[in-house]
Every structure is written in structure tokens, then in C-alpha cells.
Design a protein around this motif. Structure first.
Motif, PDB file in Angstrom:
ATOM      1  N   UNK A   1       1.022  -1.132   0.026  1.00  0.00           N
ATOM      2  CA  UNK A   1       0.129   0.071   0.159  1.00  0.00           C
ATOM      3  C   UNK A   1       0.971   1.068   0.005  1.00  0.00           C
ATOM      4  N   UNK A   2       1.952   1.329   0.807  1.00  0.00           N
ATOM      5  CA  UNK A   2       2.823   2.301   0.709  1.00  0.00           C
ATOM      6  C   UNK A   2       3.829   2.397  -0.191  1.00  0.00           C
ATOM      7  N   UNK A   3       3.736   1.440  -1.249  1.00  0.00           N
ATOM      8  CA  UNK A   3       4.851   1.643  -2.350  1.00  0.00           C
ATOM      9  C   UNK A   3       4.362   2.541  -3.389  1.00  0.00           C
ATOM     10  N   UNK A   4       5.211   3.085  -4.069  1.00  0.00           N
ATOM     11  CA  UNK A   4       4.811   3.922  -5.347  1.00  0.00           C
ATOM     12  C   UNK A   4       4.367   3.366  -6.304  1.00  0.00           C
ATOM     13  N   UNK A   5       3.599   3.984  -7.234  1.00  0.00           N
ATOM     14  CA  UNK A   5       3.005   3.494  -8.467  1.00  0.00           C
ATOM     15  C   UNK A   5       4.113   3.674  -9.389  1.00  0.00           C
ATOM     16  N   UNK A   6       4.057   2.942 -10.374  1.00  0.00           N
ATOM     17  CA  UNK A   6       4.878   2.559 -11.601  1.00  0.00           C
ATOM     18  C   UNK A   6       4.205   2.169 -12.829  1.00  0.00           C
ATOM     19  N   UNK A   7       4.495   3.212 -13.824  1.00  0.00           N
ATOM     20  CA  UNK A   7       3.807   3.070 -15.003  1.00  0.00           C
ATOM     21  C   UNK A   7       4.053   1.856 -15.770  1.00  0.00           C
ATOM     22  N   UNK A   8       3.502   1.170 -16.714  1.00  0.00           N
ATOM     23  CA  UNK A   8       3.755   0.306 -17.449  1.00  0.00           C
ATOM     24  C   UNK A   8       5.337   0.316 -18.156  1.00  0.00           C
ATOM     25  N   UNK A   9       5.435   1.428 -18.662  1.00  0.00           N
ATOM     26  CA  UNK A   9       6.529   1.745 -19.574  1.00  0.00           C
ATOM     27  C   UNK A   9       7.951   1.597 -18.470  1.00  0.00           C
ATOM     28  N   UNK A  10       7.640   2.125 -17.250  1.00  0.00           N
ATOM     29  CA  UNK A  10       8.631   2.074 -16.240  1.00  0.00           C
ATOM     30  C   UNK A  10       9.031   0.666 -15.777  1.00  0.00           C
ATOM     31  N   UNK A  11       7.917   0.036 -15.625  1.00  0.00           N
ATOM     32  CA  UNK A  11       7.958  -1.616 -15.381  1.00  0.00           C
ATOM     33  C   UNK A  11       8.856  -2.295 -16.184  1.00  0.00           C
ATOM     34  N   UNK A  12       8.639  -1.780 -17.601  1.00  0.00           N
ATOM     35  CA  UNK A  12       9.398  -2.779 -18.547  1.00  0.00           C
ATOM     36  C   UNK A  12      10.893  -2.120 -18.519  1.00  0.00           C
ATOM     37  N   UNK A  13      10.830  -0.816 -18.682  1.00  0.00           N
ATOM     38  CA  UNK A  13      12.569  -0.343 -18.742  1.00  0.00           C
ATOM     39  C   UNK A  13      13.190  -0.819 -17.458  1.00  0.00           C
ATOM     40  N   UNK A  14      12.513  -1.126 -16.339  1.00  0.00           N
ATOM     41  CA  UNK A  14      13.614  -1.421 -15.145  1.00  0.00           C
ATOM     42  C   UNK A  14      13.635  -3.022 -15.099  1.00  0.00           C
ATOM     43  N   UNK A  15      13.223  -3.559 -16.224  1.00  0.00           N
ATOM     44  CA  UNK A  15      13.532  -5.051 -16.384  1.00  0.00           C
ATOM     45  C   UNK A  15      12.775  -5.819 -15.161  1.00  0.00           C
ATOM     46  N   UNK A  16      12.016  -5.362 -14.818  1.00  0.00           N
ATOM     47  CA  UNK A  16      11.004  -6.149 -13.759  1.00  0.00           C
ATOM     48  C   UNK A  16      10.121  -7.157 -14.370  1.00  0.00           C
ATOM     49  N   UNK A  17       9.886  -6.796 -15.767  1.00  0.00           N
ATOM     50  CA  UNK A  17       8.997  -7.958 -16.616  1.00  0.00           C
ATOM     51  C   UNK A  17      10.072  -9.042 -17.156  1.00  0.00           C
ATOM     52  N   UNK A  18      11.283  -8.818 -16.998  1.00  0.00           N
ATOM     53  CA  UNK A  18      12.263  -9.702 -17.686  1.00  0.00           C
ATOM     54  C   UNK A  18      12.414 -11.121 -16.934  1.00  0.00           C
TER      55      UNK A  18
END
Length: 226
Positions: free
Chosen positions: A209-226
Motif C-alpha cells: 500500500x505504501x509503495x509508489x505507483x509505477x507506469x507500465x513503461x517504467x515497469x518494462x524499462x526497469x526490467x521487472x518484466x524480464x
């Protein structure tokens, strides 16, 4: 909706709803986002795929039609590939029951739901935003499935909230995998099971709940989807 049942009829579904269906004698649940017109966007894993760990190789959350290899007469899904896919509600539910995941619940209600993966104290974004995220991830993917790192529940909660709790650390989990983590630690004599599960669930809920929102673009660019 209530403590004993969160089943919902197809007629009650609204675009942007986070839904789930229990698999394999209620051992775990498969989650997705209802997008309207009888379709669900979901993050799937077929047996033998995923991160390569034994448990990920054994678990399959792919639609029922994937197991037979026959295409669904309604949505045409048949490949059984892991990743973000769209299927009809019937394929999503398989042999289970259709349930609605609840958002913005009270802490007492959250703790009363002994089984994780059914509700959260977090608030959901608007249906339009939820549908946009789900649609973007359908195109861009959500990476490699991992039960303790990035699973179907993580996908659905991210679509609803825009928040992703990185599961690289063993204890950094939300939903139904918290209980699995605690059971594993209990097996090694590291925790007391009756107290560790509710405490761990609540602590990780607050972290999410206290974490920050992250856009889909940032999620991809940070390699969290890899």
C-alpha cells in the motif's frame, strides 16, 4: 461478497473487475482482469514453463482448453503458452468457481479472511485505468512467470493499483504466496505458523500500500518484466 464466499455470477461482472478461480482442490487460485464482452486478460503459466523452479514447472494456470490442445469454440485459445493472454471467462474459470477479489477492505476483515489471495486493503484505480494497464501488458508482456516472484495475482493487483511489490526477496510477497512462504519457513522450524501467517500478510500488505505507483513503461524499462 462476504467472509464465507466471494463468488460472483457472470451477469454481475463489470469491466475492470479483478476475478479469480480456485485450482486443484483449492490449493491455489488463478487471477485475471475482466475486460468486458466475456473476456479476461490474465498472466498464465503452463506446466513445465515459468522460471524453471520445480514448483513453477509443476503449476499450470493456463486455460482449460490448453490442456487438451483443442481450441476453445468461443475465444479460440488453444496454445497454452505462458505469458499475458486474453481468453473467455469459461476458459479462465476452467472447472472452478468465479470469484471477485475485493479492494479497500478494512484490516479486521482482511485478517478474518484466513486464506490469502482474496482481498486487499489497497484501493483500486478507476476501471478505465485498470483496463488500459491490462491492455498495455497484453501487448508488452509481464515477463517470466514465477510463483514467488511474479505471478497471476501480482499481475492483476498491478493492473488494479499500479503498484508492484518486487518479489526478489523471499519474504517480500503479497496474497496467497505469503502463506506458502510461511509454511516453508515453518517446515525448517524458523517461524510459528499460527502467528507468522497473519503477521506476514499484514506487514506485506502495508509495504504494498505504501509503495509508489509505477507506469507500465517504467515497469518494462526497469526490467521487472524480464
Amino acid at each position: 461478497m462476504g467472509l464465507l464466499s466471494q463468488e460472483i455470477s457472470r451477469a454481475e461482472l463489470k469491466p475492470g473487475d479483478h476475478i479469480y478461480s480456485w485450482r486443484t482442490s483449492y490449493i491455489y487460485a488463478h487471477h485475471g482482469i475482466y475486460v468486458g464482452e466475456g473476456n479476461v486478460i490474465q498472466f498464465t503459466n503452463k506446466a513445465g514453463a515459468g522460471s524453471g523452479t520445480p514448483i513453477d514447472s509443476a503449476i499450470s494456470s493456463s486455460p482449460a482448453s490448453a490442456a487438451t490442445g483443442n481450441p476453445c469454440p468461443r475465444c479460440g485459445y488453444h496454445s497454452g503458452l505462458s505469458g499475458v493472454i486474453s481468453s473467455c471467462v469459461d476458459c479462465f474459470v476452467a472447472d472452478g468457481h468465479l470469484c471477485l477479489f475485493e479492494y479497500d477492505v478494512s484490516i479486521p476483515y482482511f485478517l478474518a479472511k484466513v486464506r490469502g489471495g482474496t482481498c486487499t486493503i489497497a484501493s483500486s484505480d478507476s476501471p478505465a485505468v485498470v483496463l488500459e494497464r491490462a491492455g498495455d501488458l497484453l501487448k508488452k508482456g509481464f515477463g517470466v512467470y514465477g510463483l514467488f516472484r511474479k505471478n497471476c495475482e501480482d499481475f492483476a493487483i498491478y493492473c488494479k493499483t499500479g503498484k508492484f511489490l518486487n518479489g526478489d526477496r523471499f519474504g517480500n510477497r503479497i496474497g496467497q504466496t505469503v502463506a506458502l512462504s510461511c509454511v516453508t519457513l515453518f517446515a525448517f522450524g524458523l517461524v510459528s505458523l499460527p502467528f507468522s501467517i497473519p503477521c506476514s500478510r499484514l506487514i506485506n500488505e502495508f509495504s504494498h500500500v505504501n509503495s509508489e505507483k509505477i507506469t507500465v513503461e517504467k515497469l518494462v524499462s526497469r526490467h521487472l518484466t524480464g
